[in-house]
Design a protein around this motif. Sequence first.
Motif, short mmCIF file in Angstrom:
data_model
loop_
_atom_site.label_atom_id
_atom_site.label_comp_id
_atom_site.label_asym_id
_atom_site.label_seq_id
_atom_site.Cartn_x
_atom_site.Cartn_y
_atom_site.Cartn_z
N GLY A 48 0.79 -1.23 0.00
CA GLY A 48 0.00 0.00 0.00
C GLY A 48 0.81 1.28 0.00
N GLU A 49 2.12 1.19 0.27
CA GLU A 49 2.94 2.40 0.28
C GLU A 49 3.13 2.92 -1.13
OE1 GLU A 49 6.18 2.94 3.13
OE2 GLU A 49 5.95 0.79 3.58
N LEU A 50 3.11 4.23 -1.26
CA LEU A 50 3.29 4.90 -2.55
C LEU A 50 4.67 5.54 -2.61
CD1 LEU A 50 -0.16 6.70 -2.85
CD2 LEU A 50 0.61 4.70 -4.14
N GLY A 51 5.26 5.51 -3.80
CA GLY A 51 6.56 6.13 -3.99
C GLY A 51 6.69 6.69 -5.39
N LYS A 52 7.80 7.39 -5.63
CA LYS A 52 8.06 7.97 -6.95
C LYS A 52 9.45 7.58 -7.39
CE LYS A 52 7.62 12.15 -9.60
NZ LYS A 52 6.95 13.45 -9.64
N VAL A 53 9.55 7.08 -8.62
CA VAL A 53 10.84 6.66 -9.18
C VAL A 53 11.66 7.90 -9.50
CG1 VAL A 53 12.00 5.42 -11.05
CG2 VAL A 53 9.82 4.55 -10.13
N LEU A 54 12.84 7.98 -8.89
CA LEU A 54 13.73 9.12 -9.10
C LEU A 54 14.77 8.84 -10.17
CD1 LEU A 54 14.35 10.10 -5.37
CD2 LEU A 54 12.64 11.04 -6.95
N HIS A 55 15.19 7.58 -10.26
CA HIS A 55 16.28 7.25 -11.19
C HIS A 55 16.26 5.75 -11.47
CE1 HIS A 55 20.20 7.64 -13.11
NE2 HIS A 55 20.61 6.60 -12.41
N ILE A 56 16.61 5.37 -12.68
CA ILE A 56 16.83 3.97 -13.05
C ILE A 56 18.29 3.85 -13.47
CG2 ILE A 56 16.22 2.10 -14.64
CD1 ILE A 56 13.88 2.78 -12.91
N ASP A 57 19.03 2.94 -12.83
CA ASP A 57 20.45 2.82 -13.17
C ASP A 57 20.66 1.88 -14.35
OD1 ASP A 57 20.35 0.19 -12.22
OD2 ASP A 57 21.54 0.58 -10.42
N GLY A 58 21.89 1.68 -14.73
CA GLY A 58 22.24 0.86 -15.89
C GLY A 58 21.85 -0.60 -15.76
N ASP A 59 21.70 -1.09 -14.52
CA ASP A 59 21.30 -2.47 -14.29
C ASP A 59 19.78 -2.62 -14.24
OD1 ASP A 59 23.96 -3.32 -14.10
OD2 ASP A 59 24.04 -2.82 -11.96
N GLY A 60 19.06 -1.50 -14.32
CA GLY A 60 17.60 -1.55 -14.28
C GLY A 60 17.02 -1.41 -12.89
N ASP A 61 17.88 -1.19 -11.87
CA ASP A 61 17.39 -0.98 -10.52
C ASP A 61 16.87 0.45 -10.38
OD1 ASP A 61 18.34 -3.56 -10.02
OD2 ASP A 61 20.29 -2.80 -9.37
N ALA A 62 15.94 0.65 -9.44
CA ALA A 62 15.29 1.96 -9.33
C ALA A 62 15.56 2.61 -7.98
CB ALA A 62 13.78 1.81 -9.52
N LEU A 63 15.87 3.89 -8.02
CA LEU A 63 15.94 4.70 -6.81
C LEU A 63 14.55 5.30 -6.63
CD1 LEU A 63 17.56 5.99 -4.50
CD2 LEU A 63 18.10 7.87 -6.07
N ILE A 64 13.89 4.94 -5.53
CA ILE A 64 12.50 5.33 -5.32
C ILE A 64 12.39 6.11 -4.02
CG2 ILE A 64 10.12 4.53 -5.08
CD1 ILE A 64 10.91 2.01 -6.60
N ALA A 65 11.66 7.21 -4.07
CA ALA A 65 11.40 8.03 -2.88
C ALA A 65 10.03 7.65 -2.33
CB ALA A 65 11.43 9.51 -3.24
N PHE A 66 10.01 7.23 -1.07
CA PHE A 66 8.77 6.92 -0.38
C PHE A 66 8.60 7.94 0.74
CE2 PHE A 66 9.95 2.89 -2.29
CZ PHE A 66 8.73 2.41 -2.75
N PRO A 67 7.39 8.50 0.90
CA PRO A 67 7.18 9.48 1.98
C PRO A 67 7.55 8.90 3.34
CG PRO A 67 5.27 9.39 0.52
CD PRO A 67 6.19 8.26 0.13
N ASP A 68 8.09 9.73 4.18
CA ASP A 68 8.46 9.36 5.55
C ASP A 68 9.56 8.31 5.62
OD1 ASP A 68 6.44 11.11 6.45
OD2 ASP A 68 4.95 9.52 6.29
N GLN A 69 10.30 8.12 4.54
CA GLN A 69 11.43 7.19 4.53
C GLN A 69 12.55 7.80 3.69
OE1 GLN A 69 10.78 3.07 3.60
NE2 GLN A 69 8.65 3.15 4.25
N GLU A 70 13.73 7.26 3.86
CA GLU A 70 14.83 7.67 3.00
C GLU A 70 14.62 7.07 1.62
OE1 GLU A 70 18.76 6.97 4.46
OE2 GLU A 70 18.20 7.47 6.52
N GLU A 71 15.20 7.71 0.61
CA GLU A 71 15.15 7.14 -0.75
C GLU A 71 15.79 5.76 -0.70
OE1 GLU A 71 17.35 10.04 -2.94
OE2 GLU A 71 15.73 11.51 -2.83
N GLN A 72 15.23 4.83 -1.46
CA GLN A 72 15.74 3.46 -1.43
C GLN A 72 16.00 2.96 -2.84
OE1 GLN A 72 13.80 0.54 1.05
NE2 GLN A 72 12.67 2.14 2.13
#
Length: 117
Positions: A23-47
């Motif tokens: 149920g948590e919502l986030g926003k994709v900030l970046h996709i790296d060369g391996d296809g992994d995503a840096l995602i910002a979730f409210p009330d948490q550090e970017e992951q």
Amino acid sequence: LFRQGDEVVVKRDLGGGYQLQQGELGKVLHIDGDGDALIAFPDQEEQWVHSSMFPKLAKVVQDVPFVMQLLRVLQAACLSMCGWNILTGAAEVAYWHFIDPKSVESNNWFLTIVCSP
């Protein structure tokens, strides 16, 4: 699967060291060369979320009102017709004032198309 700027929702708890729950919502900030995503979730550090976890996420699809979809198609068709008329010499001047899609909700929109010979 995901692109920068996409909003995502966690469909199932990720587990595996991730502190993300269903149920948590986030926003994709970046996709790296391996296809992994840096995602910002409210009330948490970017992951960084490994692409193997993507099946547990879903893209949040924003509904576009039918009127706005229709206006975009109409705009493209009219631009094509006026452009063709100018290219073929059927019109020397083309003028159009199209709707600002952001103002559709306020009913302050109108459409004028003039292709003059």
